[in-house]
Design a protein around this motif. Structure first.
Motif, PDB file in Angstrom:
ATOM      1  N   GLU A  11       7.850   9.800   2.920  1.00 25.03           N
ATOM      2  CA  GLU A  11       7.641  10.544   1.684  1.00 25.03           C
ATOM      3  C   GLU A  11       8.387   9.860   0.547  1.00 25.03           C
ATOM      4  N   MET A  12       8.023  10.223  -0.669  1.00 19.02           N
ATOM      5  CA  MET A  12       8.663   9.688  -1.867  1.00 19.02           C
ATOM      6  C   MET A  12       8.833  10.829  -2.858  1.00 19.02           C
ATOM      7  N   LYS A  13      10.082  11.127  -3.233  1.00 24.32           N
ATOM      8  CA  LYS A  13      10.354  12.270  -4.105  1.00 24.32           C
ATOM      9  C   LYS A  13      10.140  11.962  -5.585  1.00 24.32           C
ATOM     10  N   SER A  14      10.606  10.817  -6.045  1.00 22.82           N
ATOM     11  CA  SER A  14      10.596  10.527  -7.486  1.00 22.82           C
ATOM     12  C   SER A  14       9.677   9.345  -7.783  1.00 22.82           C
ATOM     13  N   ILE A  15       8.377   9.554  -7.584  1.00 21.74           N
ATOM     14  CA  ILE A  15       7.413   8.469  -7.771  1.00 21.74           C
ATOM     15  C   ILE A  15       7.383   7.996  -9.219  1.00 21.74           C
ATOM     16  N   ARG A  16       7.528   8.923 -10.183  1.00 25.30           N
ATOM     17  CA  ARG A  16       7.390   8.583 -11.602  1.00 25.30           C
ATOM     18  C   ARG A  16       8.491   7.657 -12.104  1.00 25.30           C
ATOM     19  N   ARG A  17       9.568   7.543 -11.347  1.00 25.16           N
ATOM     20  CA  ARG A  17      10.628   6.633 -11.755  1.00 25.16           C
ATOM     21  C   ARG A  17      10.189   5.172 -11.646  1.00 25.16           C
ATOM     22  N   HIS A  18       9.192   4.913 -10.797  1.00 25.02           N
ATOM     23  CA  HIS A  18       8.782   3.539 -10.510  1.00 25.02           C
ATOM     24  C   HIS A  18       7.521   3.212 -11.303  1.00 25.02           C
ATOM     25  N   GLN A  19       7.703   2.479 -12.396  1.00 25.01           N
ATOM     26  CA  GLN A  19       6.623   2.182 -13.326  1.00 25.01           C
ATOM     27  C   GLN A  19       6.166   0.725 -13.195  1.00 25.01           C
ATOM     28  N   GLY A  20       4.850   0.523 -13.442  1.00 19.63           N
ATOM     29  CA  GLY A  20       4.311  -0.838 -13.441  1.00 19.63           C
ATOM     30  C   GLY A  20       3.696  -1.265 -12.136  1.00 19.63           C
ATOM     31  N   ILE A  21       3.839  -0.463 -11.091  1.00 25.28           N
ATOM     32  CA  ILE A  21       3.293  -0.799  -9.786  1.00 25.28           C
ATOM     33  C   ILE A  21       2.686   0.454  -9.161  1.00 25.28           C
ATOM     34  N   GLU A  22       1.524   0.315  -8.566  1.00 23.35           N
ATOM     35  CA  GLU A  22       0.846   1.443  -7.938  1.00 23.35           C
ATOM     36  C   GLU A  22       0.983   1.363  -6.422  1.00 23.35           C
ATOM     37  N   PHE A  23       1.234   2.510  -5.803  1.00 26.54           N
ATOM     38  CA  PHE A  23       1.335   2.564  -4.349  1.00 26.54           C
ATOM     39  C   PHE A  23       1.076   3.988  -3.890  1.00 26.54           C
ATOM     40  N   ASN A  24       0.823   4.135  -2.587  1.00 23.25           N
ATOM     41  CA  ASN A  24       0.605   5.447  -1.980  1.00 23.25           C
ATOM     42  C   ASN A  24       1.838   5.873  -1.196  1.00 23.25           C
ATOM     43  N   THR A  25       1.832   7.099  -0.716  1.00 19.01           N
ATOM     44  CA  THR A  25       2.936   7.617   0.099  1.00 19.01           C
ATOM     45  C   THR A  25       2.417   8.004   1.485  1.00 19.01           C
ATOM     46  N   LEU A  26       3.339   8.266   2.394  1.00 13.62           N
ATOM     47  CA  LEU A  26       2.998   8.446   3.813  1.00 13.62           C
ATOM     48  C   LEU A  26       3.298   9.860   4.322  1.00 13.62           C
ATOM     49  N   GLU A  31       0.824  -1.204   0.000  1.00 16.58           N
ATOM     50  CA  GLU A  31       0.000   0.000   0.000  1.00 16.58           C
ATOM     51  C   GLU A  31       0.862   1.260   0.000  1.00 16.58           C
ATOM     52  N   PHE A  32       1.976   1.235   0.731  1.00 16.78           N
ATOM     53  CA  PHE A  32       2.842   2.410   0.857  1.00 16.78           C
ATOM     54  C   PHE A  32       4.303   2.031   0.603  1.00 16.78           C
ATOM     55  N   PHE A  33       5.026   2.940  -0.064  1.00 15.55           N
ATOM     56  CA  PHE A  33       6.486   2.841  -0.170  1.00 15.55           C
ATOM     57  C   PHE A  33       7.060   4.240   0.023  1.00 15.55           C
ATOM     58  N   SER A  34       8.290   4.303   0.551  1.00 15.97           N
ATOM     59  CA  SER A  34       8.905   5.596   0.864  1.00 15.97           C
ATOM     60  C   SER A  34      10.394   5.556   0.559  1.00 15.97           C
ATOM     61  N   ASP A  35      10.965   6.740   0.265  1.00 17.18           N
ATOM     62  CA  ASP A  35      12.425   6.848   0.237  1.00 17.18           C
ATOM     63  C   ASP A  35      12.931   7.517   1.514  1.00 17.18           C
ATOM     64  N   LYS A  36      11.988   7.954   2.347  1.00 12.41           N
ATOM     65  CA  LYS A  36      12.314   8.500   3.665  1.00 12.41           C
ATOM     66  C   LYS A  36      11.146   8.150   4.584  1.00 12.41           C
ATOM     67  N   PHE A  37      11.423   7.492   5.709  1.00  8.92           N
ATOM     68  CA  PHE A  37      10.314   7.091   6.568  1.00  8.92           C
ATOM     69  C   PHE A  37      10.779   6.953   8.011  1.00  8.92           C
TER      70      PHE A  37
END
Length: 416
Positions: A353-368, A315-321
């Motif tokens: 938080e996630m800064k560069s969401i568009r880099r990750h293609q093919g999978i959908e997720f939310n941020t925190l 449901e969620f992925f982050s580059d800082k958490f």
């Protein structure tokens, strides 16, 4: 006289040898129970690793195999370890071959070499210095479906700086292949598989633990808190064909308060930050443990030890958490000598938080970006180590349908 002599002859006489043998048998039993508690079945020259006998997850289905490590009877200076497992659903073998040699006994300095071809959960982050942890089954593993395959060659240096400070450093080369539809887009380039060259340094500091010399060896006599763990990971582009340059910093602290009424309050704080060109496989989730199914009964499974029970997988992925978990464990209720249920109150919080969401293609997720909150209660050890857990999701990420915010599961707590 004959009768007296005959009577005396029927009485077994305990010699010094008998006493020594009894003590040795007692020590052997303690060592055996300790090994089983750590997940090992000891044999003459090696210990069978019980972790690899059988497991289950959503990608492999049942995963079964054998693994082990040589013990001190084989050698106190050298060790060999490995495992071979098979996934029934994905029909693939996974394995590890490794070994090490001790450089210095006083500082417990070892050089370890490993070759691994296996799966790893995407978004998971492990500390090199973590002690081996064994449980009869891993609750979160049952429901995980997002794995990436990695073939990793590594060399590591394990070193005890002092009794209170442990360190481990590792250099690794990895080939990463996500098992799901994922593309990492970086500028004009797209990557479905990629190579990584990384260096890690991990430190674990236990300033309040106590140690003593027992049988000519230094052993921990009191597990003191708080404990602190710090790990730095650096990825190097173009070294041994590596595709990305990135950095990661992970931190964890554990605190426990022991109250006079035998209650225990536990606080766990975990934080991580990733910078540079970091693919999703090496970013962070927040320890979710909820299945994406319609009703609360369909989601009924096993509660984890430090996981968010109402947060859905992927449901969620982050580059800082960062996450904060609070637990208050009450003194067991003594109903009978054998029936002693235990009440635990739990609150968990996560933000990221996630800064560069568009880099990750093919999978959908939310941020925190907003605060994720859940609270719950456990009643443990109701029947043969089994108990029940209930958690409720509230605050910024509260879902419109009331039932979707609830998690009802069973717990399993047993110790040898």
């Amino acid at each position: 006289m004959t009768i007296a002599t005959h009577s005396f002859a029927q009485q077994p006489v305990k010699t010094d040898k008998d006493s020594v043998k009894a003590v040795q048998d007692s020590i052997k039993k303690k060592v055996f129970v300790k090994n089983i508690g750590n997940g090992y079945l000891p044999f003459n020259y090696f210990n069978l690793d019980l972790r690899y006998l059988i497991k289950f997850n959503q990608y492999e289905g049942f995963r079964t195999g054998l693994g082990g490590i040589t013990n001190n009877r084989f050698s106190e200076r050298y060790r060999v370890n490995g495992y071979l497992v098979y996934g029934v659903r994905d029909k693939r073998l996974k394995y590890k071959i490794g070994g090490g040699f001790r450089v210095n006994e006083a500082s417990n300095t070892w050089v370890n070499l490993d070759y691994v071809d296996d799966l790893q959960e995407t978004g998971s982050s492990k500390f090199l210095t973590d002690k081996r942890f064994f449980t009869f089954f891993e609750p979160r593993l049952l429901n995980i479906d997002l794995f990436h395959r990695h073939i990793t060659k590594s060399i590591a240096l394990q070193h005890k700086v002092s009794n209170h400070l442990l360190s481990e450093s590792q250099i690794a080369l990895s080939k990463i292949n996500p098992t799901y539809n994922y593309t990492y887009v970086l500028g004009e380039d797209s990557y479905k598989t990629y190579d990584l060259s990384t260096a890690k340094v991990s430190l674990q500091w236990s300033p309040f633990s106590h140690y003593a010399i027992i049988n000519d060896k230094i052993k921990e006599t009191k597990d003191g808190y708080p404990k602190f763990t710090l790990q730095l990971t650096q990825g190097f582009k173009s070294i041994f064909g590596s595709d990305f340059n990135f950095s990661k910093l992970d931190f964890r602290t554990l605190q426990k308060f022991y109250h006079k009424n035998d209650a225990i309050t536990s606080i766990t704080f975990v934080a991580g930050i990733a910078g540079g060109d970091t693919p999703l496989t090496h970013l962070y989730h927040a320890y979710p443990n909820n299945i994406t199914k319609e009703t609360i009964l369909q989601r009924f499974s096993v509660a984890g030890l430090n996981s968010f029970e109402t947060m859905y997988f992927n449901e969620f992925f982050s580059d800082k958490f960062s996450t904060l978990q609070l637990k208050h464990t009450f003194k067991p209720f003594k109903i009978t000598e054998r029936f002693k249920p235990q009440l635990v109150l739990i609150s968990r919080y996560a933000v990221g938080e996630m800064k560069s969401i568009r880099r990750h293609q093919g999978i959908e997720f939310n941020t925190l970006e907003k605060l994720y909150s859940e609270s719950g209660v456990e009643i443990n050890k109701l029947f043969f180590g089994f108990g029940l857990s209930f958690a409720y999701r509230y605050g910024s990420y509260h879902l419109p349908k009331l039932e979707d915010n609830m998690a009802f599961k069973f717990t399993f707590n047993i110790s040898l």
